[in-house]
Scaffold this motif. Structure first.
Motif, PDB file in Angstrom:
ATOM      1  N   LYS A 222      23.932 -31.474  18.115  1.00  0.00           N
ATOM      2  CA  LYS A 222      23.877 -31.971  16.730  1.00  0.00           C
ATOM      3  C   LYS A 222      22.610 -32.091  16.445  1.00  0.00           C
ATOM      4  N   ASP A 223      22.226 -31.951  15.136  1.00  0.00           N
ATOM      5  CA  ASP A 223      20.887 -31.872  14.507  1.00  0.00           C
ATOM      6  C   ASP A 223      20.575 -33.325  14.259  1.00  0.00           C
ATOM      7  N   LYS A 224      19.681 -33.918  14.881  1.00  0.00           N
ATOM      8  CA  LYS A 224      19.438 -35.521  14.769  1.00  0.00           C
ATOM      9  C   LYS A 224      17.878 -35.649  14.500  1.00  0.00           C
ATOM     10  N   ASN A 225      17.333 -36.746  13.923  1.00  0.00           N
ATOM     11  CA  ASN A 225      16.071 -36.957  13.804  1.00  0.00           C
ATOM     12  C   ASN A 225      15.492 -37.419  14.956  1.00  0.00           C
TER      13      ASN A 225
ATOM     14  N   ARG B 128      14.324 -24.967  20.667  1.00  0.00           N
ATOM     15  CA  ARG B 128      14.879 -26.175  19.870  1.00  0.00           C
ATOM     16  C   ARG B 128      15.882 -25.323  18.782  1.00  0.00           C
ATOM     17  N   GLN B 129      15.620 -24.411  18.191  1.00  0.00           N
ATOM     18  CA  GLN B 129      16.509 -23.489  17.282  1.00  0.00           C
ATOM     19  C   GLN B 129      17.642 -23.057  18.152  1.00  0.00           C
TER      20      GLN B 129
ATOM     21  N   LEU C 221      20.232 -25.921  18.648  1.00  0.00           N
ATOM     22  CA  LEU C 221      20.858 -26.129  17.386  1.00  0.00           C
ATOM     23  C   LEU C 221      22.169 -25.420  17.107  1.00  0.00           C
TER      24      LEU C 221
ATOM     25  N   GLY D 210      15.709 -26.846  11.659  1.00  0.00           N
ATOM     26  CA  GLY D 210      16.732 -27.791  11.244  1.00  0.00           C
ATOM     27  C   GLY D 210      16.448 -28.607  10.165  1.00  0.00           C
ATOM     28  N   GLN D 211      17.352 -29.457   9.641  1.00  0.00           N
ATOM     29  CA  GLN D 211      17.221 -30.153   8.488  1.00  0.00           C
ATOM     30  C   GLN D 211      16.243 -31.269   8.722  1.00  0.00           C
TER      31      GLN D 211
ATOM     32  N   ASP E 225      14.771 -36.069  18.862  1.00  0.00           N
ATOM     33  CA  ASP E 225      14.713 -35.074  19.540  1.00  0.00           C
ATOM     34  C   ASP E 225      13.651 -35.397  20.655  1.00  0.00           C
TER      35      ASP E 225
END
Length: 741
Positions: free
Chosen positions: A339-342, A330-331, A334, A389-390, A344
């Motif tokens: 795109k980092d989304k909530n 996953r890292q 990204l 991620g965020q 996944d």
């Protein structure tokens, strides 16, 4: 010759012994045992009665002619003489001729001795019943056994034990041996204990255990270069054969001792070597899904005290590394520009698959053993709480639930939905910040319910029930309240809709009344409504106040939705939009052109609300409005007009809009945590009255199930409670707190 004393016939000792007992019983018995007579010539009833009667008469004569003591003595001398003159020489003669020959002779002589003992006991039965009992002497059987032990067994046991051990090792090497022979001799060892296993234990078992240890120590050195599965196959086979060996010819009490020796030599001494073999150890078996080999490994090492601990540690490290691979992928995605989304699902499904697979391994290969359950749990606690991620994993997992439970998400059957929810709740159980998940899930649940995008009320209730089982009523009470709100509100909605039919209105208008405490807090922008909307809202307000005078209404326009009819040329479309989008579309009706600022003024909308609103209508998939200048970003200098060329193959269109609320209200979560920590402190101190700082810290951490607070935060809350005079520091020790009632 017999004489008479008074009226009684007296048998002299020598005459009775030599002419009757020895000549007719003992000499014949010895001849039969030595093979000088056929066994069919054994004593018949008449002969037996005659000899028995002679012995009886000699024991019942009056003193000084009562020969009980003498007969008891001569019984022992007879056996001793036969053993020393006949049995021992025969056994000595067979020594050195091979284990089987010696043991065969010993078996033969032991069986003969038992026959002799039996017949002599029969002849001298009266002695056993009266003389032996009266004088507390060893019984005739015991005396015969003791004599065999001292005269034969004690001399021969060293040779016979070595012979037995030699035959056992021959069998271990695959040779065929006479098992019944060993069994008979083992019974002799057991008999020599006179009712206990002392002789068997000290004279045979002890030597057998040492011999077994030496044998398997050599085997271990021979086998250790094999692969771990091959080694364990041989080890299991050896243990099975040793167990059968005991069944075949050894005393059952030896089984555990022998198996323990074998386990120590071929398992315990090389456990770590076997487990850590690079190409065939425990990790390699897990990597290659070698179920049968893993089951065997588990079976064998479970025989050792603490034998499963190293295996469980390897299992835990292996799962952790597999989880790290998923997190690292996953890292990498990204970092590669994704795109980092909530949302996944790929990541969450990978975690679910990993957990499902190794939960199956624990159940099937490790028999659900608690050590491996704990290893799986500890590994997943580490994996699931490793955020990338965020967005936290709590948010990714909640959004995965949202995909399953909302229409237009995952296309699943009812059974697949339940299965997916079961699996995600299993992952959820490992989350440290369960309260974070609850906050996000509640927001997403509210959105599904308010936009009527929940696929099934039953599925929603099912998920809440699963969370309730994991965390209790407190955790799900607000979620249950939301569902209850909608169920209760449906009746009132129907009643109000009947009221609206009596009013001349251009709109189909309905309202959902929510209980503030259950639902998330939403932004409620004071935008300028269309006249028709304002009129309908006033009607509802009047109707509601008549029914519920003490309830205060607050309109949350950001959560409303509308269906707007749009006509472009000859085609008309039904747009499914939010209430705010409907207001904006109404403002742009009849082909007017307006600047961003003009729209902001007309709608009384803040820039932060108007930007995502206009973006959804002019920059999304369905460009109902045209933005000038073109672009994918809304600026205050932009102008907007209806898109005359708008067309679509579908008549009903849903135009999504970016949410004005974050799915995670961090501030609210922090506030809830503060309250929970303080409540736990007060609850503990109220019960304990006085407590040392470290103990209080430990008990608070034990009580808080939904999150794992930082000890520094707990300390701040303690300080806050001291300031508010719930607690005080002890005058004698600043590290001790007292509760102030």
């Amino acid at each position: 010759m017999a004489t008479n004393v008074g009226n009684q016939r007296i048998i002299p000792l020598e005459e009775g012994w030599n002419d009757e007992i020895k000549a007719k019983a003992i000499d014949k018995l010895e001849a039969l045992l030595n093979g000088e007579m056929k066994s069919g010539s054994m004593f018949g009833p008449k002969e037996y009665v005659q000899i028995y009667t002679t012995c009886y008469d000699m024991c019942t004569q009056r003193s000084p002619y009562n020969w009980s003591r003498e007969l008891y003595q001569r019984h022992g001398e007879t056996i001793e003489k036969y053993l020393t003159t006949t049995v021992l020489p025969a056994l000595r003669d067979k020594t050195g001729q091979g284990g089987t020959i010696l043991l065969t002779e010993l078996r033969h002589r032991w069986l003969n001795h038992q026959i002799m003992n039996k017949w002599l006991k029969k002849f001298f039965t009266y002695l056993d019943r009266y003389y032996v009992k009266h004088h507390s002497l060893p019984t005739l059987s015991q005396a015969g056994l003791r004599c065999f032990r001292t005269k034969v067994y004690d001399e021969m046991k060293g040779e016979t034990t070595n012979a037995i051990l030699g035959l056992i090792n021959d069998e271990r090497e695959g040779k065929i041996i006479d098992k019944s022979l060993i069994k008979s001799v083992v019974e002799l060892y057991e008999s020599m204990g006179m009712g206990s296993l002392d002789a068997y234990n000290s004279d045979l078992e002890e030597a057998l255990l040492n011999s077994t240890r030496e044998y398997y120590a050599k085997k271990r050195e021979d086998w250790i270069n094999d692969s771990t599965p091959d080694y364990l196959i041989k080890a299991e086979e050896a243990l099975t054969k040793e167990s059968k060996r005991v069944d075949d010819y050894l005393n059952s009490a030896s089984e555990m001792k022998i198996l323990k020796v074998v386990e120590e030599e071929i398992l315990e001494r090389v456990e770590m070597v076997l487990l850590e073999k690079e190409s065939s150890g425990c990790r390699a078996l897990l990597q290659n899904d070698k179920s049968e080999d893993l089951q065997r490994m588990f079976r064998l090492f479970s025989r050792l005290e603490n034998g499963l601990n190293p295996m469980a540690a390897i299992f835990q490290n292996f799962i952790s590394s597999m989880g790290d691979d998923i997190v690292n992928r996953r890292q990498a995605r990204l970092e590669g520009g994704e795109k980092d989304k909530n949302d996944d699902p790929k990541f969450v499904k990978s975690l679910i698959s990993l957990h499902e697979k190794y939960l199956g391994v624990v159940k099937q290969d490790f028999s659900g053993h608690s050590l491996f359950q704990k290893a799986l749990k500890d590994a997943f606690v580490e994996i699931v709480n490793k955020n990338v991620g965020q967005f936290t994993n709590a948010e990714l997992m909640s959004t995965f639930c949202d995909r399953i439970l909302k229409s237009g998400g995952e296309k699943l059957s009812e059974s697949e939905v339940e299965e997916s929810l079961d699996r995600i709740v299993q992952l959820f159980s490992y989350l440290t910040d369960k309260d974070m998940f609850a906050e996000i899930y509640r927001n997403q649940l509210a959105k599904r319910l308010l936009t009527q995008r929940s696929t099934s009320d039953d599925s929603e209730k099912l998920m809440i029930a699963k969370l309730k089982m994991q965390c209790g009523t407190q955790f799900t009470s607000k979620m249950e309240g939301m569902l209850s709100d909608l169920a209760v509100g449906s009746e009132q909605r129907s009643e109000f809709e009947n009221r609206m039919r009596s009013v001349d209105s251009k709109l189909d208008f309905s309202v959902q009344v929510l209980t503030t405490g259950f639902w998330p807090t939403y932004k409620s922008p004071e935008v300028a409504l269309t006249p028709e909307m304002s009129k309908c809202m006033d009607i509802f307000k009047d109707w509601h106040e008549q029914k519920h005078q003490k309830r205060k209404l607050t309109w949350v326009l950001s959560q409303g939705n509308a269906s707007v009819r749009g006509v472009f040329g000859k085609k008309s479309y039904d747009f499914q939009v939010s209430t705010l989008q409907a207001i904006a579309l109404d403002a742009m009706n009849n082909g007017v052109t307006m600047t961003f600022q003009e729209l902001a003024t007309k709608l009384n909308a803040e820039e932060s609300i108007l930007k995502p609103l206009m973006h959804s209508l002019s920059c999304g998939k369905y460009k109902v409005l045209i933005k000038t200048p073109p672009g994918n970003k809304i600026n205050p200098t932009d102008t907007f007009t209806a898109n005359p060329k708008f067309t679509s193959n579908m008549r009903k269109l849903r135009i999504p809009m970016a949410t004005l609320e974050s799915s995670l209200n961090t501030k609210r979560v922090e506030e809830d945590r503060t309250i929970a920590i303080e409540a736990a402190i007060v609850r503990i101190m109220k019960a304990r009255k006085t407590l040392q700082h470290q103990q209080l810290l430990s008990e608070v951490l034990n009580q808080l199930a939904f999150f794992n607070p930082n000890p520094r935060d707990i300390k701040k809350r303690i300080e806050g409670l001291i300031d508010r005079e719930y607690l005080e520091r002890s005058a004698d020790n600043a590290q001790v707190y007292n509760y102030l009632a």
